[in-house]
Design a protein around this motif. Structure first.
Motif, short mmCIF file in Angstrom:
data_model
loop_
_atom_site.label_atom_id
_atom_site.label_comp_id
_atom_site.label_asym_id
_atom_site.label_seq_id
_atom_site.Cartn_x
_atom_site.Cartn_y
_atom_site.Cartn_z
N LEU A 10 0.74 -4.33 -3.79
CA LEU A 10 1.71 -4.57 -4.84
C LEU A 10 1.60 -3.41 -5.81
CD1 LEU A 10 3.77 -6.25 -6.39
CD2 LEU A 10 1.86 -7.48 -7.43
N LEU A 11 2.63 -2.56 -5.83
CA LEU A 11 2.64 -1.39 -6.71
C LEU A 11 3.29 -1.76 -8.04
CD1 LEU A 11 3.91 1.33 -4.20
CD2 LEU A 11 1.55 0.69 -4.72
N CYS A 12 2.62 -1.39 -9.13
CA CYS A 12 3.15 -1.63 -10.47
C CYS A 12 3.06 -0.33 -11.26
CB CYS A 12 2.32 -2.69 -11.20
SG CYS A 12 2.22 -4.26 -10.35
N VAL A 13 4.03 -0.08 -12.12
CA VAL A 13 4.01 1.10 -12.98
C VAL A 13 3.57 0.65 -14.36
CG1 VAL A 13 5.36 2.95 -13.99
CG2 VAL A 13 5.84 2.20 -11.65
N ARG A 14 2.46 1.23 -14.83
CA ARG A 14 1.93 0.91 -16.16
C ARG A 14 1.47 2.20 -16.82
NH1 ARG A 14 -0.55 -3.62 -13.41
NH2 ARG A 14 0.65 -5.47 -13.90
N ASP A 15 1.95 2.43 -18.02
CA ASP A 15 1.56 3.61 -18.80
C ASP A 15 1.75 4.90 -18.00
OD1 ASP A 15 0.80 1.96 -20.96
OD2 ASP A 15 -1.19 1.66 -20.06
N GLY A 16 2.84 4.99 -17.26
CA GLY A 16 3.15 6.20 -16.51
C GLY A 16 2.31 6.41 -15.27
N LYS A 17 1.55 5.39 -14.86
CA LYS A 17 0.71 5.48 -13.67
C LYS A 17 1.08 4.36 -12.71
CE LYS A 17 -3.17 7.43 -16.16
NZ LYS A 17 -4.57 7.28 -16.53
N ILE A 18 0.85 4.61 -11.43
CA ILE A 18 1.05 3.57 -10.42
C ILE A 18 -0.28 2.87 -10.18
CG2 ILE A 18 1.61 3.10 -8.01
CD1 ILE A 18 3.52 5.46 -8.09
N GLU A 19 -0.27 1.57 -10.33
CA GLU A 19 -1.45 0.75 -10.02
C GLU A 19 -1.13 -0.06 -8.78
OE1 GLU A 19 -2.50 -1.63 -13.38
OE2 GLU A 19 -2.82 0.11 -14.67
N VAL A 20 -2.15 -0.38 -8.00
CA VAL A 20 -1.94 -1.17 -6.78
C VAL A 20 -2.88 -2.36 -6.77
CG1 VAL A 20 -3.54 0.22 -5.39
CG2 VAL A 20 -1.74 -1.09 -4.27
N GLU A 21 -2.32 -3.51 -6.41
CA GLU A 21 -3.13 -4.71 -6.20
C GLU A 21 -3.07 -5.00 -4.70
OE1 GLU A 21 -3.17 -9.46 -7.31
OE2 GLU A 21 -2.09 -8.08 -8.59
N ILE A 22 -4.22 -5.21 -4.09
CA ILE A 22 -4.30 -5.46 -2.65
C ILE A 22 -4.09 -6.95 -2.39
CG2 ILE A 22 -5.73 -5.26 -0.57
CD1 ILE A 22 -4.95 -2.58 -1.90
N LEU A 23 -3.14 -7.25 -1.52
CA LEU A 23 -2.86 -8.62 -1.12
C LEU A 23 -3.30 -8.77 0.33
CD1 LEU A 23 0.77 -8.80 -2.53
CD2 LEU A 23 -1.33 -9.52 -3.67
N PRO A 24 -4.27 -9.63 0.62
CA PRO A 24 -4.75 -9.76 2.00
C PRO A 24 -3.67 -10.34 2.90
CG PRO A 24 -5.69 -11.48 0.62
CD PRO A 24 -4.92 -10.57 -0.29
N PRO A 25 -3.78 -10.11 4.20
CA PRO A 25 -2.79 -10.67 5.13
C PRO A 25 -2.89 -12.19 5.14
CG PRO A 25 -4.61 -9.67 6.34
CD PRO A 25 -4.83 -9.37 4.89
N PRO A 26 -1.79 -12.88 5.46
CA PRO A 26 -1.84 -14.35 5.51
C PRO A 26 -2.76 -14.82 6.63
CG PRO A 26 0.25 -13.55 6.36
CD PRO A 26 -0.48 -12.36 5.82
N SER A 27 -3.37 -15.96 6.41
CA SER A 27 -4.25 -16.53 7.44
C SER A 27 -3.39 -17.05 8.59
CB SER A 27 -5.05 -17.69 6.84
OG SER A 27 -4.18 -18.77 6.52
N PRO A 28 -4.00 -17.19 9.77
CA PRO A 28 -3.23 -17.74 10.91
C PRO A 28 -2.69 -19.13 10.60
CG PRO A 28 -5.28 -16.75 11.68
CD PRO A 28 -5.33 -16.75 10.17
N GLY A 29 -3.43 -19.92 9.84
CA GLY A 29 -2.95 -21.26 9.47
C GLY A 29 -1.71 -21.21 8.60
N LEU A 30 -1.67 -20.27 7.67
CA LEU A 30 -0.49 -20.12 6.81
C LEU A 30 0.71 -19.66 7.63
CD1 LEU A 30 0.79 -20.18 4.01
CD2 LEU A 30 -0.05 -17.85 3.67
N ASP A 31 0.49 -18.69 8.51
CA ASP A 31 1.57 -18.23 9.39
C ASP A 31 2.14 -19.39 10.20
OD1 ASP A 31 1.89 -15.55 8.78
OD2 ASP A 31 0.55 -14.84 10.36
#
Length: 78
Positions: free
Chosen positions: A35-56
């Motif tokens: 998840l890319l976000c722009v804050r204070d002129g910089k790109i920050e990234v939050e890592i989202l893990p892949p969905p579990s097989p149960g969720l899929d």
């Protein structure tokens, strides 16, 4: 990973698929999203893990059960 260079816009930022080679270098699971976000002129990234097989499995089951309703909502639009 066909859309790796085509971020999808969301309310929080942009979603991208993280290539496995980069995920490995970051100690993130393969198939993770960023998840890319722009804050204070910089790109920050939050890592989202892949969905579990149960969720899929749950999503597939719900989609199949309500497929007609989803198609009608799509036909009617927002």
């Amino acid at each position: 990973m066909s859309d790796v260079f085509r971020p999808q816009k969301t309310d929080q930022g942009w979603i991208i698929e993280i290539p496995d080679e980069i995920a490995t270098a970051m100690d993130a699971p393969n198939g993770s999203l960023g998840l890319l976000c722009v804050r204070d002129g910089k790109i920050e990234v939050e890592i989202l893990p892949p969905p579990s097989p149960g969720l899929d499995e749950s999503v597939s089951r719900i989609h199949a059960k309500f497929k007609d309703a989803f198609e009608e909502m799509k036909r009617l639009g927002d």
